[in-house]
Scaffold this active site. Sequence first.
Site, PDB file in Angstrom:
ATOM      1  N   SER A 124       0.790  -1.121  -0.106  1.00 17.61           N
ATOM      2  CA  SER A 124       0.000   0.138  -0.059  1.00 17.61           C
ATOM      3  C   SER A 124       0.793   1.183   0.059  1.00 17.61           C
ATOM      4  CB  SER A 124      -0.733  -0.069   1.085  1.00 17.61           C
ATOM      5  OG  SER A 124      -1.378   1.150   1.588  1.00 17.61           O
ATOM      6  N   TYR A 149      -2.232  -1.229  10.601  1.00 17.14           N
ATOM      7  CA  TYR A 149      -2.636  -1.612   9.254  1.00 17.14           C
ATOM      8  C   TYR A 149      -1.463  -1.292   8.345  1.00 17.14           C
ATOM      9  CZ  TYR A 149      -3.788  -2.052   4.450  1.00 17.14           C
ATOM     10  OH  TYR A 149      -3.942  -2.194   3.175  1.00 17.14           O
ATOM     11  N   LYS A 153       1.668  -3.814   6.900  1.00 19.69           N
ATOM     12  CA  LYS A 153       2.232  -3.817   5.399  1.00 19.69           C
ATOM     13  C   LYS A 153       3.693  -3.487   5.364  1.00 19.69           C
ATOM     14  CE  LYS A 153      -1.703  -4.695   3.386  1.00 19.69           C
ATOM     15  NZ  LYS A 153      -1.802  -6.016   2.639  1.00 19.69           N
TER      16      LYS A 153
HETATM   17  P1  NAD Z   1     -10.792  -7.278   0.854  1.00 24.08           P
HETATM   18  O1  NAD Z   1     -11.178  -7.238   2.000  1.00 24.08           O
HETATM   19  O2  NAD Z   1     -11.968  -7.223  -0.212  1.00 24.08           O
HETATM   20  O3  NAD Z   1      -9.967  -8.579   0.292  1.00 24.08           O
HETATM   21  C1  NAD Z   1      -9.080  -9.135   1.300  1.00 24.08           C
HETATM   22  C2  NAD Z   1      -9.747 -10.891   1.281  1.00 24.08           C
HETATM   23  O4  NAD Z   1      -8.939 -11.475   2.226  1.00 24.08           O
HETATM   24  C3  NAD Z   1     -11.222 -11.043   1.542  1.00 24.08           C
HETATM   25  O5  NAD Z   1     -11.746 -11.661   0.447  1.00 24.08           O
HETATM   26  C4  NAD Z   1     -11.093 -11.862   2.891  1.00 24.08           C
HETATM   27  O6  NAD Z   1     -12.332 -12.552   3.067  1.00 24.08           O
HETATM   28  C5  NAD Z   1      -9.862 -12.392   2.915  1.00 24.08           C
HETATM   29  N1  NAD Z   1      -9.228 -12.575   3.992  1.00 24.08           N
HETATM   30  C6  NAD Z   1      -9.114 -11.773   5.279  1.00 24.08           C
HETATM   31  N2  NAD Z   1      -8.527 -12.494   6.096  1.00 24.08           N
HETATM   32  C7  NAD Z   1      -8.448 -13.636   5.725  1.00 24.08           C
HETATM   33  C8  NAD Z   1      -7.583 -14.842   6.373  1.00 24.08           C
HETATM   34  N3  NAD Z   1      -7.196 -14.760   7.707  1.00 24.08           N
HETATM   35  N4  NAD Z   1      -7.466 -15.844   5.559  1.00 24.08           N
HETATM   36  C9  NAD Z   1      -7.882 -16.064   4.369  1.00 24.08           C
HETATM   37  N5  NAD Z   1      -8.428 -15.250   3.805  1.00 24.08           N
HETATM   38  C10 NAD Z   1      -8.741 -13.998   4.563  1.00 24.08           C
HETATM   39  O7  NAD Z   1      -9.930  -6.174   0.254  1.00 24.08           O
HETATM   40  P2  NAD Z   1      -9.082  -5.599  -0.824  1.00 24.08           P
HETATM   41  O8  NAD Z   1      -9.817  -4.215  -1.149  1.00 24.08           O
HETATM   42  O9  NAD Z   1      -9.590  -6.624  -2.272  1.00 24.08           O
HETATM   43  O10 NAD Z   1      -7.664  -5.634  -0.416  1.00 24.08           O
HETATM   44  C11 NAD Z   1      -6.912  -6.868  -0.994  1.00 24.08           C
HETATM   45  C12 NAD Z   1      -5.540  -6.390  -0.492  1.00 24.08           C
HETATM   46  O11 NAD Z   1      -5.120  -5.251  -0.873  1.00 24.08           O
HETATM   47  C13 NAD Z   1      -5.347  -6.512   1.007  1.00 24.08           C
HETATM   48  O12 NAD Z   1      -4.134  -6.993   1.439  1.00 24.08           O
HETATM   49  C14 NAD Z   1      -5.381  -5.102   1.274  1.00 24.08           C
HETATM   50  O13 NAD Z   1      -4.846  -4.610   2.421  1.00 24.08           O
HETATM   51  C15 NAD Z   1      -4.509  -4.658   0.159  1.00 24.08           C
HETATM   52  N6  NAD Z   1      -4.875  -3.067  -0.283  1.00 24.08           N
HETATM   53  C16 NAD Z   1      -5.914  -2.554  -0.484  1.00 24.08           C
HETATM   54  C17 NAD Z   1      -6.185  -1.296  -0.641  1.00 24.08           C
HETATM   55  C18 NAD Z   1      -7.678  -0.905  -0.948  1.00 24.08           C
HETATM   56  O14 NAD Z   1      -7.902   0.434  -0.782  1.00 24.08           O
HETATM   57  N7  NAD Z   1      -8.540  -1.644  -1.293  1.00 24.08           N
HETATM   58  C19 NAD Z   1      -5.194  -0.354  -0.807  1.00 24.08           C
HETATM   59  C20 NAD Z   1      -3.849  -1.132  -0.789  1.00 24.08           C
HETATM   60  C21 NAD Z   1      -3.647  -2.319  -0.316  1.00 24.08           C
HETATM   61  C1  WQD Z   2     -10.260   8.902   0.724  1.00 24.47           C
HETATM   62  C2  WQD Z   2     -10.663  10.382   0.909  1.00 24.47           C
HETATM   63  C3  WQD Z   2     -10.961  10.963   3.218  1.00 24.47           C
HETATM   64  C4  WQD Z   2     -14.767   8.710   3.564  1.00 24.47           C
HETATM   65  C5  WQD Z   2      -7.459   4.113   2.835  1.00 24.47           C
HETATM   66  C6  WQD Z   2      -6.116   3.724   3.645  1.00 24.47           C
HETATM   67  C7  WQD Z   2      -4.916   3.335   2.699  1.00 24.47           C
HETATM   68  C8  WQD Z   2      -5.523   2.528   1.302  1.00 24.47           C
HETATM   69  C9  WQD Z   2      -6.707   3.154   0.840  1.00 24.47           C
HETATM   70  C10 WQD Z   2      -5.525   0.109   2.071  1.00 24.47           C
HETATM   71  C11 WQD Z   2      -9.625  11.053   2.361  1.00 24.47           C
HETATM   72  C12 WQD Z   2     -12.072  11.258   2.373  1.00 24.47           C
HETATM   73  C13 WQD Z   2     -13.552   9.290   3.155  1.00 24.47           C
HETATM   74  C14 WQD Z   2     -15.644   9.609   3.680  1.00 24.47           C
HETATM   75  C15 WQD Z   2     -14.279  11.408   3.420  1.00 24.47           C
HETATM   76  N1  WQD Z   2      -6.149   1.295   2.047  1.00 24.47           N
HETATM   77  N2  WQD Z   2     -13.296  10.613   2.957  1.00 24.47           N
HETATM   78  N3  WQD Z   2     -15.581  11.025   3.621  1.00 24.47           N
HETATM   79  O1  WQD Z   2      -7.860   7.279   3.847  1.00 24.47           O
HETATM   80  O2  WQD Z   2      -6.735   7.533   1.412  1.00 24.47           O
HETATM   81  O3  WQD Z   2      -7.004   5.315   2.195  1.00 24.47           O
HETATM   82  O4  WQD Z   2      -7.796   3.413   1.803  1.00 24.47           O
HETATM   83  O5  WQD Z   2      -4.318  -0.226   1.973  1.00 24.47           O
HETATM   84  O6  WQD Z   2      -4.242   2.545   3.451  1.00 24.47           O
HETATM   85  O7  WQD Z   2      -5.659   4.547   4.693  1.00 24.47           O
HETATM   86  O8  WQD Z   2      -9.064   6.386   1.349  1.00 24.47           O
HETATM   87  O9  WQD Z   2     -11.263   6.101   0.779  1.00 24.47           O
HETATM   88  O10 WQD Z   2     -10.766   6.089   3.529  1.00 24.47           O
HETATM   89  O11 WQD Z   2     -10.317   8.302   2.035  1.00 24.47           O
HETATM   90  O12 WQD Z   2     -14.463  12.751   3.266  1.00 24.47           O
HETATM   91  O13 WQD Z   2     -16.857   9.148   4.342  1.00 24.47           O
HETATM   92  O14 WQD Z   2     -11.875  10.692   1.090  1.00 24.47           O
HETATM   93  O15 WQD Z   2     -10.727  12.042   4.409  1.00 24.47           O
HETATM   94  O16 WQD Z   2      -9.368  12.299   2.108  1.00 24.47           O
HETATM   95  P1  WQD Z   2      -7.561   6.648   2.424  1.00 24.47           P
HETATM   96  P2  WQD Z   2     -10.348   6.626   1.978  1.00 24.47           P
END
Ligand code: NAD
Ligand code: WQD
Length: 337
Positions: A124, A149, A153
């Site tokens: 991330s 979190y 990572k």
């Molecule tokens: P998500 O929650 O939809 O996907 C994660 C999946 O992992 C889910 O299907 C969940 O059921 C599964 N899971 C959780 N714990 C588990 C366990 N103990 N054993 C097996 N399966 C398990 O989230 P996502 O948005 O698809 O994110 C996928 C990956 O990308 C995550 O590692 C997340 O941290 C990372 N990531 C997401 C974002 C984002 O903004 N969505 C940003 C950066 C990184």
């Molecule tokens: C985006 C913008 C909020 C909700 C997070 C994690 C990051 C990554 C992605 C996993 C921000 C604003 C949000 C609302 C708002 N995840 N906002 N009202 O915080 O950039 O990133 O998700 O790895 O690690 O920190 O994403 O979608 O929560 O927020 O005004 O109800 O929207 O303040 O500026 P963020 P977000």
Amino acid sequence: MTILVTGGAGYIGSHTVLELLTSGYDVVVLDNLCNASAESLKRVELLTGKTVTFYKADIRDRAAVDGIFERHRIEAVIHFAGLKAVGESTAKPLDYYSVNVSGSVVLAQAMAAAGVTKLIFSSSATVYGEDAPVPYREDMPRGKTSNPYGTSKAMVEQILTDISFADERWSAVLLRYFNPFGAHLSGQIGEDPQGVPNNLMPFIAQVAVGRRESLSIFGDDYDTKDGTCERDYLHVVDLAKGHVLALKATEQSGTHIYNLGTGKATSVKQVVQAFERVTGVTIPYSIAPRRAGDLPAFWAEASKAFSELGWRAEMGIDDMMRDTWRWQQNNPNGYRG
Ligand code: NAD
Ligand code: WQD
């Protein structure tokens, strides 16, 4: 060639499974469904006309993970399984370290035992930390993370870096995602958060469909173009395609880091305006206090993924709004109907 996708039933995982299948890979998914529905994979099968082998198991269950490597000839692993709610991670740090860090260690141990040494990890942009200058570049050091979190990572990045340093057969590709938005163009798979969404896009979509009354914009007094925070939003289908291209990087040993972002920053107000423009639906909102831990603005330096993997984001913010809206209208209650 068979790829194991952990967390493959989730938001980014399901889109990636679809792109892998359409690119000719066989896919095995491990997911414990704690934040997903098996319905996502059924829909991926319908959309692609291909089958996915699914194991409902916890990533920390070594015997279950070993069993998968015994039954299938896995070439590489794409590791999405993990917990991702930043606020919850502050309240329940042990859960986050257990699933995200111990889970990754168990997976790597099982891979090593099976002789599988190619891994793509969902990292991330948060690992750049609170004080990094923008845009974020891959050669910057990881910074001070502000929640368990983000720390989990950063810890997994370090663990995988150490493993690939110690054993030259290993290749670890660390993909640092910026902010994924949107849904598959079919409107059949998308983001389906449980409870009140933490993230901006699903919140807007649920307001639009009438599940929530109004959006709170967290702060409009930042030093940004319109006072609201700016992020680098990228389409989840572009992100999924980035994983298929990143498989190429697993052919070289060592650690490889790529930002997956567009290189452009968009403010919260611009996101709301884009949604209204594209869908014709008005989003009622009010300005709320700043959310603890939010950074004013960050975006990716996105050129390395293009020069080395041939990946770049093809879609823009309007596409993300159109596709989120199609998914949300087709599935007002997500996979629950
Ligand atoms: P998500 O929650 O939809 O996907 C994660 C999946 O992992 C889910 O299907 C969940 O059921 C599964 N899971 C959780 N714990 C588990 C366990 N103990 N054993 C097996 N399966 C398990 O989230 P996502 O948005 O698809 O994110 C996928 C990956 O990308 C995550 O590692 C997340 O941290 C990372 N990531 C997401 C974002 C984002 O903004 N969505 C940003 C950066 C990184
Ligand atoms: C985006 C913008 C909020 C909700 C997070 C994690 C990051 C990554 C992605 C996993 C921000 C604003 C949000 C609302 C708002 N995840 N906002 N009202 O915080 O950039 O990133 O998700 O790895 O690690 O920190 O994403 O979608 O929560 O927020 O005004 O109800 O929207 O303040 O500026 P963020 P977000």
